[in-house]
Design an enzyme around this catalytic site. Structure first.
Site, mmCIF file in Angstrom:
data_model
loop_
_atom_site.group_PDB
_atom_site.id
_atom_site.type_symbol
_atom_site.label_atom_id
_atom_site.label_comp_id
_atom_site.label_asym_id
_atom_site.label_seq_id
_atom_site.Cartn_x
_atom_site.Cartn_y
_atom_site.Cartn_z
ATOM 1 N N GLY A 178 0.822 -1.204 0.000
ATOM 2 C CA GLY A 178 0.000 0.000 0.000
ATOM 3 C C GLY A 178 0.854 1.252 0.000
ATOM 4 O O GLY A 178 1.996 1.244 -0.461
ATOM 5 N N SER A 179 0.321 2.315 0.555
ATOM 6 C CA SER A 179 0.978 3.615 0.480
ATOM 7 C C SER A 179 2.101 3.748 1.503
ATOM 8 O O SER A 179 2.063 3.116 2.564
ATOM 9 C CB SER A 179 -0.044 4.726 0.712
ATOM 10 O OG SER A 179 -0.444 4.746 2.082
ATOM 11 N N GLU A 221 5.679 -3.340 1.109
ATOM 12 C CA GLU A 221 5.823 -3.045 -0.319
ATOM 13 C C GLU A 221 4.992 -1.794 -0.562
ATOM 14 O O GLU A 221 3.771 -1.844 -0.569
ATOM 15 C CB GLU A 221 5.343 -4.238 -1.156
ATOM 16 C CG GLU A 221 5.893 -4.230 -2.576
ATOM 17 C CD GLU A 221 5.059 -3.404 -3.519
ATOM 18 O OE1 GLU A 221 5.439 -2.235 -3.764
ATOM 19 O OE2 GLU A 221 4.033 -3.897 -3.995
ATOM 20 N N LEU A 222 5.679 -0.660 -0.759
ATOM 21 C CA LEU A 222 5.010 0.636 -0.716
ATOM 22 C C LEU A 222 4.984 1.314 -2.083
ATOM 23 O O LEU A 222 4.819 0.652 -3.097
ATOM 24 C CB LEU A 222 5.687 1.498 0.354
ATOM 25 C CG LEU A 222 5.806 0.825 1.740
ATOM 26 C CD1 LEU A 222 6.561 1.712 2.716
ATOM 27 C CD2 LEU A 222 4.441 0.445 2.292
ATOM 28 N N CYS A 267 2.011 -1.151 -8.872
ATOM 29 C CA CYS A 267 3.093 -0.520 -8.106
ATOM 30 C C CYS A 267 4.295 -0.187 -8.983
ATOM 31 O O CYS A 267 4.972 0.820 -8.767
ATOM 32 C CB CYS A 267 3.521 -1.431 -6.955
ATOM 33 S SG CYS A 267 2.212 -1.705 -5.740
ATOM 34 N N GLU A 319 3.428 9.145 -6.543
ATOM 35 C CA GLU A 319 2.974 7.963 -7.283
ATOM 36 C C GLU A 319 1.608 8.273 -7.878
ATOM 37 O O GLU A 319 0.633 8.460 -7.154
ATOM 38 C CB GLU A 319 2.877 6.761 -6.348
ATOM 39 C CG GLU A 319 2.419 5.490 -7.038
ATOM 40 C CD GLU A 319 2.406 4.302 -6.093
ATOM 41 O OE1 GLU A 319 2.751 3.195 -6.541
ATOM 42 O OE2 GLU A 319 2.041 4.468 -4.916
#
Length: 475
Positions: free
Chosen positions: A228-229, A248-249, A282, A376
């Site tokens: 996510g963020s 995992e950003l 992502c 992003e």
């Protein structure tokens, strides 16, 4: 004729639980109600943790049985491929052809995790300066794993967390994204059919500020795996303290098109991968860096391929770009693009919104300080900039708070070997775009793109404890 809405129950302690409090999930293209999902109360979340803790301590889940269960789930997923793909397309908005690929990848991820369940071994440590003692290590499950998953890959990113956790022998509690929770609950049905022991899989749905926060503050949970963020990732790390997390950003991944690369191939591939899943990946291609000497050749081919993309119904096999996850997100990116335009950026194509559909958009003259460059975008928007030297391109890639993946098109063998050492990212893709992942590879970034690695063989090492054993053979 009134359409019957499918109501999804929660999976807690091997039972299906229905609640009065529900959340409606909508077809992202038509706006019709797709399903209705029960929402977990604080009492049910606690019940899930209690069940997982009991299973961890009292229910045997041997490596050979983990292997059997995971392979069986893979087989069941193959048999239900179309059902899962249709659910992904409707509740996630992903084009059906891409949804089918996601299901196939999920099958492979289960198969890979099954193999890893048989490879969990320790090692013998040489006994230098330790005469009379035998040293070795063992691997044991870390404990309860909380998997907090996103909407953009509602099956495979769940599988990338659940399958390694089970392969390592850990109970796992899944909290899926609310807008795509149906797929996770369907997966629990297959896990149940495959014979996963009672208590080893739980699925609880609800908001991050309620269900998510309760999980973060529960000290019985040993490991968190989250996609996510960066903001939420940082909050998770602050909240859980010294407990472990795989995060995992965000990313604003770039691909370099060097003059000695295959420019035509790069243009075709980049046009597809910049807008796959409406840019909601992502490692989506957000920035394209083109050497000035091939700029005209690249842009002509690239814009032609972008213009050929079909935007529309994700259930149509000819659709390339479907809707975004919500109108709120489409409004956000519309605002970001308009801000960039007002600050001097040029929109070459796209820049228009219809509800939660945002047209594939190509921007030039975007600069540092604009959200479409710095943040992003997670939308079907790509910025193209030019450079003179490869050193300049490397600096542009690295001039970001993110560092997930990067791509480069080049035929220079020396450059292809050097550049992974020069780019500040977790993965470098040579002669393809940054938007490439195969499920057996280690996947994860640096800087604000997170920490830890996914990919069953790599994730499983973060989901076990290495215990050192020293035996005094002379005692």
């Amino acid at each position: 004729m009134v359409k019957t809405i499918e109501k999804q129950k929660l999976f807690i302690n091997g039972e299906w639980v229905e609640t009065e409090d529900t959340y409606r999930i909508y077809n992202k293209y038509t706006g019709d109600v797709f399903s209705e999902v029960s929402i977990a109360s604080p009492e049910l979340v606690d019940k899930a943790v209690v069940a997982a803790a009991y299973a961890h301590k009292h229910t045997e889940f041997s490596p050979d049985y983990r292997y059997t269960v995971l392979l069986r789930v893979a087989e069941l997923l193959k048999q239900n491929r179309d059902d899962f793909a249709n659910a992904i397309a409707q509740e996630g908005g992903k084009p059906i052809t891409d949804a089918l690929v996601e299901v196939n990848r999920s099958v492979s991820t289960f198969e890979l995790a099954a193999e890893e369940a048989k490879k969990l071994v320790g090692e013998i440590i040489p006994n230098y300066n330790a005469q009379g003692r035998f040293l070795y290590t063992i691997k044991k499950p870390v404990g309860i794993v909380a998997a907090i998953t996103p909407f953009n890959f509602p099956l495979n990113l769940v599988v990338h967390k659940v399958a390694p956790a089970l392969a390592a022998g850990n109970p796992v509690i899944v909290k899926p994204a609310s807008d795509t929770a149906t797929v996770s609950l369907k997966l629990c049905e297959l896990l149940e059919q495959a014979g996963v022991p009672k208590g080893y899989v739980q699925c609880v749905t609800g908001g991050g500020s309620t269900v998510g926060e309760q999980l973060l503050n529960d000290q019985r949970i040993a490991h968190y795996t989250f996609t996510g963020s960066p903001g939420v990732g940082k909050h998770i790390q602050r909240t859980i303290g010294l407990r472990k997390a795989t995060l995992e950003l965000g990313s604003n991944s770039a691909t370099i098109v060097h003059s000695d690369g295959d420019v035509e191939q790069a243009a075709a591939r980049l046009a597809k991968m910049a807008f796959a899943n409406a840019g909601q990946i992502c490692i989506s291609v957000q920035r394209i860096l083109v050497q000035k000497s091939v700029e005209k050749q690249f842009m002509k081919a690239f814009l032609q391929h972008v213009g050929e993309l079909k935007v529309g119904d994700p259930l149509d096999p000819t659709t390339n770009v479907g809707p975004m996850i919500s109108e709120k997100e489409a409004l956000r990116i519309e605002k970001w693009v308009n801000e960039a335009k007002d600050s001097g950026a040029t929109i070459l194509t796209g820049g228009k919104r219809r509800g939660n559909i945002y047209e594939p958009t190509v921007i030039t003259n975007a600069t540092k300080g604009m959200k479409v460059v710095d943040e992003e975008v997670f939308a079907p928007v790509v910025s193209v900039v030019t450079y003179d030297t490869i050193e300049e391109a490397i600096d542009l890639v690295n001039d970001s708070k993110y560092g997930l993946q990067a791509g480069i098109y080049t035929k220079d063998l020396n450059l292809s070997f050097k550049i992974p050492y020069l780019l500040e990212v977790g993965g470098v893709i040579v002669n393809d775009t940054c938007c490439y992942r195969t499920d057996q590879m280690p996947y994860g970034g640096v800087k604000e793109s997170g920490n830890g690695k996914e990919g069953p063989a790599y994730a499983i090492q973060e989901l076990v404890e290495t215990v050192t054993v020293v035996v005094n053979v002379e005692g």
